[in-house]
Design a protein around this motif. Sequence first.
Motif, PDB file in Angstrom:
ATOM      1  N   GLN A  17       1.581  -6.181  12.872  1.00 48.66           N
ATOM      2  CA  GLN A  17       0.113  -5.677  13.051  1.00 48.66           C
ATOM      3  C   GLN A  17       0.201  -4.333  12.447  1.00 48.66           C
ATOM      4  O   GLN A  17      -0.721  -3.862  11.841  1.00 48.66           O
ATOM      5  CB  GLN A  17      -0.072  -5.480  14.408  1.00 48.66           C
ATOM      6  CG  GLN A  17      -0.378  -7.127  15.186  1.00 48.66           C
ATOM      7  CD  GLN A  17      -0.421  -6.932  16.801  1.00 48.66           C
ATOM      8  OE1 GLN A  17      -1.410  -6.588  17.182  1.00 48.66           O
ATOM      9  NE2 GLN A  17       0.440  -7.211  17.396  1.00 48.66           N
ATOM     10  N   HIS A  18       1.294  -3.501  12.308  1.00 45.81           N
ATOM     11  CA  HIS A  18       1.432  -1.989  11.710  1.00 45.81           C
ATOM     12  C   HIS A  18       1.267  -2.355  10.311  1.00 45.81           C
ATOM     13  O   HIS A  18       0.477  -1.610   9.747  1.00 45.81           O
ATOM     14  CB  HIS A  18       2.794  -1.645  12.274  1.00 45.81           C
ATOM     15  CG  HIS A  18       2.960  -0.302  11.493  1.00 45.81           C
ATOM     16  ND1 HIS A  18       3.280   1.014  12.121  1.00 45.81           N
ATOM     17  CD2 HIS A  18       3.462  -0.118  10.427  1.00 45.81           C
ATOM     18  CE1 HIS A  18       3.448   1.839  11.564  1.00 45.81           C
ATOM     19  NE2 HIS A  18       3.538   1.118  10.295  1.00 45.81           N
ATOM     20  N   GLU A  19       1.787  -3.075   9.815  1.00 44.53           N
ATOM     21  CA  GLU A  19       2.054  -3.443   8.399  1.00 44.53           C
ATOM     22  C   GLU A  19       0.723  -3.896   7.765  1.00 44.53           C
ATOM     23  O   GLU A  19       0.176  -3.369   6.680  1.00 44.53           O
ATOM     24  CB  GLU A  19       2.898  -4.272   7.957  1.00 44.53           C
ATOM     25  CG  GLU A  19       4.520  -3.929   8.090  1.00 44.53           C
ATOM     26  CD  GLU A  19       4.841  -2.683   7.613  1.00 44.53           C
ATOM     27  OE1 GLU A  19       4.211  -2.136   6.766  1.00 44.53           O
ATOM     28  OE2 GLU A  19       5.717  -2.017   8.491  1.00 44.53           O
ATOM     29  N   MET A  20       0.193  -4.892   8.533  1.00 49.58           N
ATOM     30  CA  MET A  20      -1.398  -5.360   8.360  1.00 49.58           C
ATOM     31  C   MET A  20      -2.476  -4.242   8.288  1.00 49.58           C
ATOM     32  O   MET A  20      -3.109  -4.143   7.449  1.00 49.58           O
ATOM     33  CB  MET A  20      -1.478  -6.576   8.926  1.00 49.58           C
ATOM     34  CG  MET A  20      -0.986  -7.905   8.752  1.00 49.58           C
ATOM     35  SD  MET A  20      -1.481  -9.314   9.492  1.00 49.58           S
ATOM     36  CE  MET A  20      -3.138  -9.423   8.680  1.00 49.58           C
ATOM     37  N   ASP A  21      -2.133  -3.326   9.039  1.00 49.75           N
ATOM     38  CA  ASP A  21      -2.943  -2.127   9.140  1.00 49.75           C
ATOM     39  C   ASP A  21      -2.963  -1.425   7.606  1.00 49.75           C
ATOM     40  O   ASP A  21      -3.894  -1.052   7.209  1.00 49.75           O
ATOM     41  CB  ASP A  21      -2.749  -1.167  10.135  1.00 49.75           C
ATOM     42  CG  ASP A  21      -3.320  -1.534  11.559  1.00 49.75           C
ATOM     43  OD1 ASP A  21      -4.384  -2.148  11.485  1.00 49.75           O
ATOM     44  OD2 ASP A  21      -3.031  -0.815  12.635  1.00 49.75           O
ATOM     45  N   HIS A  22      -1.724  -1.291   7.383  1.00 52.55           N
ATOM     46  CA  HIS A  22      -1.489  -0.388   5.974  1.00 52.55           C
ATOM     47  C   HIS A  22      -2.465  -1.297   4.881  1.00 52.55           C
ATOM     48  O   HIS A  22      -3.029  -0.384   3.994  1.00 52.55           O
ATOM     49  CB  HIS A  22      -0.171  -0.683   5.494  1.00 52.55           C
ATOM     50  CG  HIS A  22       0.732   0.560   6.095  1.00 52.55           C
ATOM     51  ND1 HIS A  22       0.532   1.808   6.003  1.00 52.55           N
ATOM     52  CD2 HIS A  22       1.947   0.238   6.924  1.00 52.55           C
ATOM     53  CE1 HIS A  22       1.487   2.403   6.766  1.00 52.55           C
ATOM     54  NE2 HIS A  22       2.504   1.511   7.110  1.00 52.55           N
ATOM     55  N   LEU A  23      -2.438  -2.392   4.888  1.00 54.89           N
ATOM     56  CA  LEU A  23      -3.151  -3.159   3.830  1.00 54.89           C
ATOM     57  C   LEU A  23      -4.667  -2.826   3.951  1.00 54.89           C
ATOM     58  O   LEU A  23      -5.571  -2.884   3.103  1.00 54.89           O
ATOM     59  CB  LEU A  23      -3.054  -4.722   4.024  1.00 54.89           C
ATOM     60  CG  LEU A  23      -1.539  -5.180   3.755  1.00 54.89           C
ATOM     61  CD1 LEU A  23      -1.474  -6.853   3.647  1.00 54.89           C
ATOM     62  CD2 LEU A  23      -0.863  -4.818   2.576  1.00 54.89           C
ATOM     63  N   SER A  32       0.703  -1.137  -0.020  1.00 51.19           N
ATOM     64  CA  SER A  32      -0.020  -0.175   0.043  1.00 51.19           C
ATOM     65  C   SER A  32       0.828   1.298  -0.117  1.00 51.19           C
ATOM     66  O   SER A  32       0.508   2.247  -0.478  1.00 51.19           O
ATOM     67  CB  SER A  32      -0.855   0.170   1.127  1.00 51.19           C
ATOM     68  OG  SER A  32      -1.441  -1.040   1.547  1.00 51.19           O
ATOM     69  N   GLN A  33       2.073   1.239   0.666  1.00 45.37           N
ATOM     70  CA  GLN A  33       2.857   2.290   0.861  1.00 45.37           C
ATOM     71  C   GLN A  33       3.567   2.713  -0.451  1.00 45.37           C
ATOM     72  O   GLN A  33       4.215   3.604  -0.779  1.00 45.37           O
ATOM     73  CB  GLN A  33       3.678   2.018   1.930  1.00 45.37           C
ATOM     74  CG  GLN A  33       3.337   2.211   3.194  1.00 45.37           C
ATOM     75  CD  GLN A  33       4.323   1.561   4.535  1.00 45.37           C
ATOM     76  OE1 GLN A  33       4.813   0.538   4.600  1.00 45.37           O
ATOM     77  NE2 GLN A  33       4.975   2.534   4.917  1.00 45.37           N
ATOM     78  N   ILE A  34       3.624   1.884  -1.293  1.00 45.14           N
ATOM     79  CA  ILE A  34       4.398   2.131  -2.789  1.00 45.14           C
ATOM     80  C   ILE A  34       3.385   1.805  -3.800  1.00 45.14           C
ATOM     81  O   ILE A  34       3.574   2.004  -4.980  1.00 45.14           O
ATOM     82  CB  ILE A  34       5.350   1.088  -3.076  1.00 45.14           C
ATOM     83  CG1 ILE A  34       5.073  -0.283  -3.015  1.00 45.14           C
ATOM     84  CG2 ILE A  34       6.696   1.388  -2.189  1.00 45.14           C
ATOM     85  CD1 ILE A  34       5.164  -1.162  -4.120  1.00 45.14           C
ATOM     86  N   GLY A  87       7.115   4.037  14.649  1.00 44.71           N
ATOM     87  CA  GLY A  87       7.263   5.063  13.302  1.00 44.71           C
ATOM     88  C   GLY A  87       6.807   4.542  12.235  1.00 44.71           C
ATOM     89  O   GLY A  87       6.355   3.197  12.038  1.00 44.71           O
ATOM     90  N   CYS A  88       6.786   5.095  11.017  1.00 42.52           N
ATOM     91  CA  CYS A  88       6.416   4.627   9.858  1.00 42.52           C
ATOM     92  C   CYS A  88       7.264   5.347   8.592  1.00 42.52           C
ATOM     93  O   CYS A  88       7.303   6.499   8.793  1.00 42.52           O
ATOM     94  CB  CYS A  88       4.988   4.885   9.704  1.00 42.52           C
ATOM     95  SG  CYS A  88       4.163   4.225   8.180  1.00 42.52           S
ATOM     96  N   LEU A  89       7.584   4.563   7.422  1.00 33.35           N
ATOM     97  CA  LEU A  89       8.294   5.100   6.393  1.00 33.35           C
ATOM     98  C   LEU A  89       7.592   6.119   5.692  1.00 33.35           C
ATOM     99  O   LEU A  89       7.932   7.174   5.048  1.00 33.35           O
ATOM    100  CB  LEU A  89       8.754   4.073   5.533  1.00 33.35           C
ATOM    101  CG  LEU A  89      10.048   3.078   5.892  1.00 33.35           C
ATOM    102  CD1 LEU A  89      10.323   2.131   4.964  1.00 33.35           C
ATOM    103  CD2 LEU A  89      11.146   3.886   6.353  1.00 33.35           C
ATOM    104  N   SER A  90       6.235   6.048   5.793  1.00 35.01           N
ATOM    105  CA  SER A  90       5.263   7.019   5.358  1.00 35.01           C
ATOM    106  C   SER A  90       4.928   8.288   6.282  1.00 35.01           C
ATOM    107  O   SER A  90       4.206   9.271   5.660  1.00 35.01           O
ATOM    108  CB  SER A  90       3.901   6.338   4.914  1.00 35.01           C
ATOM    109  OG  SER A  90       3.914   5.246   3.944  1.00 35.01           O
TER     110      SER A  90
HETATM  111 NI    NI Z   1       3.980   2.067   8.323  1.00 37.62          NI
END
Ligand code: NI
Length: 177
Positions: free
Chosen positions: A133-139, A50-52, A91-94
């Motif tokens: 859990q953080h990355e699955m939230d992005h999805l 999602s982030q890309i 934190g988050c790369l986005s």
């Molecule tokens: Ni993130």
Amino acid sequence: MSLLTILRYPDPRLHTVAKPVRNFDDRLKKLVSDMTETMYEAAGVGLAASQINVHEQLIVIDISDTHDDLLVLINPEIIWTSPEKTVYKEGCLSVPGIYDDVERHTQITVRALDVTGNSFELKADGLLAICIQHEMDHLLGKVFVEYLSSLKRDRIKTKMLKEERRAQKTSNSSPKR
Ligand code: NI
């Protein structure tokens, strides 16, 4: 391999809900390797497709300092969560430069497919469980700042937009390469 552009909050595309991956082909392998390179280059421990701006259920994670412990999760599902929860400064790369407390399940079991389409289950705790859990939230189109108060979120939004404008100005005035 090539580096991919990471969407920055509050880009509305970050709120797109990802669809399951259907084809376990060379395109998927290339996407995984480009995402991995992009994550390592940005010194992140996880990156969701999602982030890309690819809205498919695909995550890469590597919480090691040595970049040799890659975990690829495709179409992941959390099948068990511990009742205990942990607060961690995420934190988050986005959302570069922003860190704040988020509460997550301390342990989870996730079921996912690997890059060849094989199913596996993984029990995770500590930073790995938080990261999954953080990355699955992005999805699901969710960025970690959405767990914070609306006051904090608005402040972050303003800061991000200001930085974006500053970056645009700098790139316009510098010579073209
Ligand atoms: Ni993130």
